[in-house]
Design an enzyme around this catalytic site. Structure first.
Site, mmCIF file in Angstrom:
data_model
loop_
_atom_site.group_PDB
_atom_site.id
_atom_site.type_symbol
_atom_site.label_atom_id
_atom_site.label_comp_id
_atom_site.label_asym_id
_atom_site.label_seq_id
_atom_site.Cartn_x
_atom_site.Cartn_y
_atom_site.Cartn_z
ATOM 1 N N HIS A 95 0.750 -1.051 0.086
ATOM 2 C CA HIS A 95 -0.074 -0.109 0.107
ATOM 3 C C HIS A 95 0.609 1.439 -0.264
ATOM 4 C CE1 HIS A 95 0.438 -0.185 4.523
ATOM 5 N NE2 HIS A 95 0.342 1.302 4.546
ATOM 6 N N ASP A 125 0.260 -7.556 1.452
ATOM 7 C CA ASP A 125 0.574 -6.190 1.657
ATOM 8 C C ASP A 125 2.207 -6.163 1.455
ATOM 9 O OD1 ASP A 125 0.382 -3.511 1.810
ATOM 10 O OD2 ASP A 125 0.143 -3.759 3.990
ATOM 11 N N SER A 206 4.698 2.822 7.949
ATOM 12 C CA SER A 206 4.300 1.498 6.950
ATOM 13 C C SER A 206 5.381 1.049 6.101
ATOM 14 C CB SER A 206 3.073 1.650 6.013
ATOM 15 O OG SER A 206 1.922 1.811 6.696
#
Length: 359
Positions: A95, A125, A206
């Site tokens: 993402h 992911d 992230s």
């Protein structure tokens, strides 16, 4: 004998003052009778600094900027996990770079390099990037999350809120293992198996490394629980799982995902089921309802049809569509999976040979 009245008055006043004074002293001085006060000298110190451990990972961490139409669309973190004679490899979250037209990384030296997105996997992911070899001054050491225990010290390195806070370190403990959290994808919800941590995770973290006290990467920071009443619940993808995906992605191949060939709804989605012309037996408390079975795909080949309610997949009760996908993606293409389903008031069984998803 005659008594002097003034003398008597003086005595009375003296007695009265004495009584009042005694009472004040009694009230003001605490009664310690029967109580023992123990005072211990306690020195609270930080047992170990993480400085040396941070040094083992810090220069392997990079800031990642994702661009669309030459405009910054998002940012995150990644880390060098491998290099060969030609290029260096970076692991991050899907993402972070999804839908990007250009990706740029910045190292701790302050230099920026354009990166190539080699492969991505939406469901895991995970994404793999490559850059010129000269960009990499340090490769992270990969550890094993399955060797870590609840309560172990962990730390993260990332770029919360952008490049201004690049290589921010946060510390905490491993709060939980084998957690499952529900995640929304482009074609529905699924569950992700993750590590739970209490170290601060913010936008921009992230894709960054989750490290044990030795500076070894045991996970990839992926998401956090965001609610007003919740604090300190972050989640990371175990490094063991990430590596199995990365090995496929770094060759430029799309990670293979098993396919059943159905469209589903939860048993409790009464309105959506009604719109699809399906009525579910009121005695069925859980499961997923098939609203479409694609011709010449595994489910169709196994004899399943619209309206069937799958209640068990590979020996596990199917509680929701998200859990069904979670169980499915733990399988491999070509595996044969036994299922139980409800049709016409009876529980039936079937074996499905999983195909490969086109995407």
């Amino acid at each position: 004998m005659k008594i002097n009245k003034s003398y008597i008055g003086t005595i009375i006043v003296s007695i009265f003052v004495g009584i009042i004074g005694t009472m004040c002293v009694y009230k003001l001085i605490p009664n310690n009778e029967g109580k023992e006060k123990v005072v211990s000298n306690v020195n609270v110190t930080e047992a170990d600094s993480l400085n040396s451990s941070i040094g083992k990972i810090n220069d392997a961490v990079v800031y990642i900027a994702s661009y669309q139409r030459n405009q910054l669309a998002g940012s995150g973190t990644g880390f060098f996990y491998k290099k060969d004679n030609n290029k260096a490899y970076i692991m991050t979250n899907n993402h972070v770079v999804a839908n990007s037209q250009k990706v740029e990384i910045t190292t701790t030296s302050g230099k920026s390099y354009e990166a190539n997105v080699v492969g991505t996997d939406e469901y895991a992911d995970i994404a793999v990037l490559t850059v010129d070899l000269e960009a990499c001054s340090l490769v992270a050491t990969l550890g094993e999350s399955n060797q870590s225990k609840i309560g172990d010290t962990i730390f993260t390195v990332g770029s919360p809120l952008g490049i201004e806070y690049m290589n921010t370190v946060t510390k905490g403990i491993l709060s939980g293992k084998d957690r499952t959290v529900e995640v929304s994808y482009s074609n529905g919800d699924s569950l992700m198996e993750v590590l739970q941590i209490d170290a601060a995770i913010n936008p921009g973290n992230s894709g960054g490394p989750l490290c044990n006290i030795n500076g070894e990467v045991i996970g990839i920071n992926s998401l956090k629980l965001v609610e007003d009443e919740v604090e300190g619940m972050g989640f990371a993808i175990p490094i063991e799982y990430a590596i199995t995906i990365v090995e496929q992605l770094e060759t430029g191949k799309v990670a293979k995902k098993p396919l059943v060939g159905v469209e589903m709804l939860n048993v409790g989605d009464a309105w959506q089921l009604y719109r699809n012309g399906i009525t579910v037996d009121e005695n069925i408390e859980y499961g997923v309802v098939l609203v479409n079975v694609i011709k010449d795909k595994p489910a169709s080949d196994a004899g399943l049809k619209k309206g069937d309610v799958i209640i068990e997949f590979s020996g596990k009760e199917v509680k929701s569509t998200a859990y069904f996908r979670y169980l499915l993606y733990k399988q491999k293409v070509g595996d044969t999976v036994k299922i139980k389903y409800f049709r016409d008031g009876k529980i039936k069984e079937a074996s499905i040979i999983l195909d490969e998803s086109a995407s």
